[in-house]
Design a protein around this motif. Structure first.
Motif, mmCIF file in Angstrom:
data_model
loop_
_atom_site.group_PDB
_atom_site.id
_atom_site.type_symbol
_atom_site.label_atom_id
_atom_site.label_comp_id
_atom_site.label_asym_id
_atom_site.label_seq_id
_atom_site.Cartn_x
_atom_site.Cartn_y
_atom_site.Cartn_z
ATOM 1 N N ALA A 78 25.370 54.619 -8.685
ATOM 2 C CA ALA A 78 26.588 55.666 -8.127
ATOM 3 C C ALA A 78 27.353 56.846 -8.960
ATOM 4 O O ALA A 78 27.932 58.107 -8.634
ATOM 5 C CB ALA A 78 27.513 54.451 -9.202
ATOM 6 N N PHE A 79 26.898 57.570 -10.244
ATOM 7 C CA PHE A 79 26.784 59.198 -10.720
ATOM 8 C C PHE A 79 26.184 59.653 -9.474
ATOM 9 O O PHE A 79 26.948 60.783 -9.445
ATOM 10 C CB PHE A 79 26.770 58.894 -11.682
ATOM 11 C CG PHE A 79 27.409 59.889 -13.042
ATOM 12 C CD1 PHE A 79 28.279 58.910 -13.923
ATOM 13 C CD2 PHE A 79 27.242 61.200 -13.019
ATOM 14 C CE1 PHE A 79 28.700 59.838 -14.856
ATOM 15 C CE2 PHE A 79 28.081 62.276 -13.238
ATOM 16 C CZ PHE A 79 29.265 61.097 -14.605
ATOM 17 N N ILE A 80 24.889 59.361 -9.610
ATOM 18 C CA ILE A 80 24.073 60.825 -9.087
ATOM 19 C C ILE A 80 25.086 60.286 -7.899
ATOM 20 O O ILE A 80 25.332 61.899 -6.763
ATOM 21 C CB ILE A 80 22.686 59.893 -8.782
ATOM 22 C CG1 ILE A 80 22.110 60.146 -10.165
ATOM 23 C CG2 ILE A 80 21.836 60.484 -7.868
ATOM 24 C CD1 ILE A 80 21.897 61.511 -10.852
ATOM 25 N N ALA A 81 25.440 59.427 -6.579
ATOM 26 C CA ALA A 81 25.657 59.800 -5.459
ATOM 27 C C ALA A 81 27.197 60.332 -5.807
ATOM 28 O O ALA A 81 27.711 61.229 -4.646
ATOM 29 C CB ALA A 81 26.028 58.501 -5.308
ATOM 30 N N GLY A 82 27.966 59.992 -7.262
ATOM 31 C CA GLY A 82 29.068 60.879 -7.204
ATOM 32 C C GLY A 82 28.973 62.970 -7.224
ATOM 33 O O GLY A 82 29.568 63.905 -6.234
ATOM 34 N N ILE A 83 28.848 62.890 -7.529
ATOM 35 C CA ILE A 83 28.049 64.038 -8.179
ATOM 36 C C ILE A 83 27.332 65.237 -7.280
ATOM 37 O O ILE A 83 27.795 65.764 -6.155
ATOM 38 C CB ILE A 83 26.936 64.453 -9.511
ATOM 39 C CG1 ILE A 83 27.479 63.707 -10.324
ATOM 40 C CG2 ILE A 83 26.098 65.641 -9.384
ATOM 41 C CD1 ILE A 83 26.247 64.074 -11.701
ATOM 42 N N PHE A 125 18.216 66.826 -10.839
ATOM 43 C CA PHE A 125 19.028 66.639 -9.882
ATOM 44 C C PHE A 125 19.591 68.259 -9.032
ATOM 45 O O PHE A 125 20.176 68.707 -8.235
ATOM 46 C CB PHE A 125 20.128 65.534 -9.511
ATOM 47 C CG PHE A 125 19.370 64.772 -9.217
ATOM 48 C CD1 PHE A 125 19.192 64.327 -7.497
ATOM 49 C CD2 PHE A 125 19.259 63.588 -9.688
ATOM 50 C CE1 PHE A 125 18.622 63.569 -6.182
ATOM 51 C CE2 PHE A 125 18.497 63.027 -8.557
ATOM 52 C CZ PHE A 125 18.240 62.211 -8.107
ATOM 53 N N ILE A 126 20.607 68.621 -10.759
ATOM 54 C CA ILE A 126 21.263 69.726 -10.699
ATOM 55 C C ILE A 126 20.407 71.032 -10.401
ATOM 56 O O ILE A 126 20.201 72.176 -9.628
ATOM 57 C CB ILE A 126 21.775 70.037 -12.075
ATOM 58 C CG1 ILE A 126 22.784 69.099 -12.557
ATOM 59 C CG2 ILE A 126 22.275 71.558 -12.532
ATOM 60 C CD1 ILE A 126 23.761 68.921 -11.841
ATOM 61 N N TYR A 153 6.821 55.214 -18.627
ATOM 62 C CA TYR A 153 7.945 54.460 -18.646
ATOM 63 C C TYR A 153 8.831 55.665 -18.479
ATOM 64 O O TYR A 153 9.751 55.409 -18.539
ATOM 65 C CB TYR A 153 8.547 53.622 -20.604
ATOM 66 C CG TYR A 153 8.867 54.605 -21.233
ATOM 67 C CD1 TYR A 153 9.459 55.138 -21.899
ATOM 68 C CD2 TYR A 153 7.925 55.107 -22.030
ATOM 69 C CE1 TYR A 153 9.748 56.158 -22.786
ATOM 70 C CE2 TYR A 153 7.550 56.312 -23.298
ATOM 71 C CZ TYR A 153 8.795 57.070 -23.198
ATOM 72 O OH TYR A 153 8.875 57.501 -24.801
ATOM 73 N N LEU A 154 8.358 56.479 -18.833
ATOM 74 C CA LEU A 154 9.202 57.558 -18.072
ATOM 75 C C LEU A 154 9.186 57.851 -17.099
ATOM 76 O O LEU A 154 10.330 58.827 -17.077
ATOM 77 C CB LEU A 154 8.188 58.926 -18.700
ATOM 78 C CG LEU A 154 8.296 58.858 -20.500
ATOM 79 C CD1 LEU A 154 7.909 60.298 -21.500
ATOM 80 C CD2 LEU A 154 10.120 59.245 -21.329
ATOM 81 N N LEU A 155 8.332 57.481 -16.313
ATOM 82 C CA LEU A 155 8.479 57.174 -14.773
ATOM 83 C C LEU A 155 10.815 56.629 -13.663
ATOM 84 O O LEU A 155 10.308 57.287 -13.330
ATOM 85 C CB LEU A 155 7.753 56.146 -14.029
ATOM 86 C CG LEU A 155 6.442 56.447 -13.828
ATOM 87 C CD1 LEU A 155 5.645 56.076 -13.361
ATOM 88 C CD2 LEU A 155 6.512 58.314 -13.225
ATOM 89 N N ASP A 156 10.811 56.004 -15.063
ATOM 90 C CA ASP A 156 12.271 55.701 -14.933
ATOM 91 C C ASP A 156 13.957 56.036 -14.929
ATOM 92 O O ASP A 156 14.381 56.591 -14.157
ATOM 93 C CB ASP A 156 12.399 54.643 -15.826
ATOM 94 C CG ASP A 156 12.552 54.909 -17.432
ATOM 95 O OD1 ASP A 156 13.012 56.128 -17.539
ATOM 96 O OD2 ASP A 156 13.692 53.810 -17.852
ATOM 97 N N ARG A 157 13.163 58.294 -15.481
ATOM 98 C CA ARG A 157 13.752 59.086 -15.712
ATOM 99 C C ARG A 157 13.531 59.930 -14.034
ATOM 100 O O ARG A 157 14.150 61.180 -14.610
ATOM 101 C CB ARG A 157 14.028 59.886 -16.791
ATOM 102 C CG ARG A 157 12.905 60.255 -17.349
ATOM 103 C CD ARG A 157 13.022 59.284 -19.138
ATOM 104 N NE ARG A 157 13.121 58.547 -19.061
ATOM 105 C CZ ARG A 157 12.944 57.868 -20.086
ATOM 106 N NH1 ARG A 157 13.131 58.694 -21.595
ATOM 107 N NH2 ARG A 157 13.044 56.704 -21.183
ATOM 108 N N LEU A 158 12.320 59.927 -13.917
ATOM 109 C CA LEU A 158 12.217 60.516 -12.486
ATOM 110 C C LEU A 158 12.870 60.942 -11.306
ATOM 111 O O LEU A 158 13.615 59.911 -10.574
ATOM 112 C CB LEU A 158 10.411 60.512 -12.055
ATOM 113 C CG LEU A 158 9.639 61.765 -11.522
ATOM 114 C CD1 LEU A 158 9.494 62.823 -12.107
ATOM 115 C CD2 LEU A 158 8.226 61.004 -10.742
ATOM 116 N N PHE A 159 13.703 61.881 -11.174
ATOM 117 C CA PHE A 159 14.068 62.008 -9.997
ATOM 118 C C PHE A 159 13.866 61.275 -8.973
ATOM 119 O O PHE A 159 15.183 60.424 -7.699
ATOM 120 C CB PHE A 159 14.891 63.471 -9.577
ATOM 121 C CG PHE A 159 14.090 63.866 -8.948
ATOM 122 C CD1 PHE A 159 14.133 63.874 -7.879
ATOM 123 C CD2 PHE A 159 12.523 64.603 -9.152
ATOM 124 C CE1 PHE A 159 13.335 65.025 -6.423
ATOM 125 C CE2 PHE A 159 11.882 65.372 -8.337
ATOM 126 C CZ PHE A 159 11.741 65.147 -7.074
#
Length: 371
Positions: free
Chosen positions: A60-65, A143-144, A196-202
């Motif tokens: 939701a935060f990503i969609a909102g940004i 994303f930024i 496990y770090l793949l969970d924070r890949l864009f």
């Protein structure tokens, strides 16, 4: 329902998504802490269900940004350099400040490993393991940095429905392929520990970012869709909520939140349906409750710094009275720590912004007087 405002000062659907996400994510960490007090099986099940209820925050935060940024920037003269300067002050500096605080003042909140020298300190600083919620920063800041690609996508789509459908189908196929890969290789797979770090890949949240872009580009279609189908979306949200809880509770007790990742088909359906429901609510508010919408817009401006600080305030409350109270009375403890964390997080974000604004004003006045 029509929404045309393009001014940066106007409220929009993205504001609602950010505020709802920020409000819900603060509860997630408290629920995880509550599970560590070894509650009864029935209490564990209740905590697990509420944890699943809040498991829409990052999408939701990503969609909102992306929705808000597309609305403001896509048809403006904003350059990438100017945008990065703005984001440096709004996002990167607060991230650096709070990450430093967590590593130096609260090193016990680190995830996976703890730093023991300068190299591991730097690694914990950038990989999102400095605190339980900072993995999200590592993902969101990607994303930024990649924002020009989304601006290009928005301009390429324009108002062409065929292009919009093509983008939606393409990103959906990418999401399906990614979920299949993650399920087989990472989630309880052979690379569960080392990948496990793949969970924070864009790419894990790419679909939600593109959805935010398309929702603004085709806003007339979006609002009509939300108005016409919101009851169907509500049913899908309810069904998918049952689905994700069935999956979580299918594992043996004690409840492990690692079994409720974002990267599952069931969670993807749930996240999308909740995003649509929030957007439908926002579209109605923007038309019928403009004053409330402006309040949400005000809160959205502080949602990110409030998110960054929430673990700091959570720890102060948890260690002073929260853990003991939650051990004896789980529901009361969770509610009080949550409310206190929410109030302190937003209050500190507003206060820090005000203080920083006064400092900058003093510097400007002094510099002007010296000329």
């Amino acid at each position: 329902m029509k929404y045309e405002a393009k001014s940066p000062l106007a409220a929009d659907i993205g504001d609602y998504l950010k505020v709802f996400a920020c409000t819900a994510v603060m509860l997630q960490i408290i629920l995880v802490e509550a599970l560590q007090t070894h509650p009864s099986p029935s209490a564990q099940i209740g905590i697990g269900i509420f944890y699943d209820l809040t498991k829409f925050t990052a999408p939701a935060f990503i969609a909102g940004i992306l929705y808000t940024t597309t609305r403001i920037a896509v048809d403006s003269n904003l350059t990438y350099r100017t945008y990065l300067i703005q984001m440096w002050h709004a996002l990167f500096i607060p991230t650096i400040a709070w990450t430093t605080i967590y590593l130096l003042v609260m090193p016990w909140v680190q995830q996976v490993h703890r730093y023991h020298d300068l190299q591991t300190f730097a690694w914990q600083f950038i990989n999102g393991n400095a605190a339980p919620h900072l993995w999200y920063n590592s993902m969101m800041l990607q994303f930024i940095i990649l924002m020009p690609a989304f601006w290009w996508l928005a301009r390429w789509c324009g108002q062409n429905r065929f292009r919009g459908i093509l983008v939606l189908i393409t990103v959906s196929l990418i999401q399906i392929a990614w979920l299949a890969f993650y399920d087989r290789q990472v989630f309880h797979g052979p690379h569960m520990q080392d990948w496990y770090l793949l969970d924070r890949l864009f790419i894990s949240f790419l679909m939600y970012g593109v959805l935010g872009v398309l929702a603004w580009q085709y806003r007339h279609i979006t609002t009509r869709f939300l108005h016409k189908w919101h009851w169907v979306i509500l049913i899908i949200a309810g069904a998918s909520f049952v689905w994700i809880n069935w999956e979580l509770l299918s594992y043996s007790l004690p409840i492990q939140v690692i079994n409720a990742p974002y990267y599952k088909p069931s969670m993807t359906v749930y996240d999308l349906s909740i995003i649509f429901l929030i957007a439908a609510f926002a579209a109605t508010q923007l038309t019928n409750r403009p004053q409330i919408a402006q309040t949400i817009h005000f809160m959205a401006n502080y949602a990110y710094p409030a998110f960054l600080s929430n673990v700091f305030w959570n720890q102060l409350l948890w260690l002073t009275f929260g853990r003991a109270l939650t051990t004896n009375k789980p529901l009361i403890g969770i509610i009080l720590v949550y409310l206190g964390t929410w109030v302190l997080s937003f209050a500190s974000a507003i206060m820090i912004h005000w203080v920083w604004k006064q400092i900058r004003r003093m510097i400007f006045v002094r510099s002007k007087n010296n000329q």
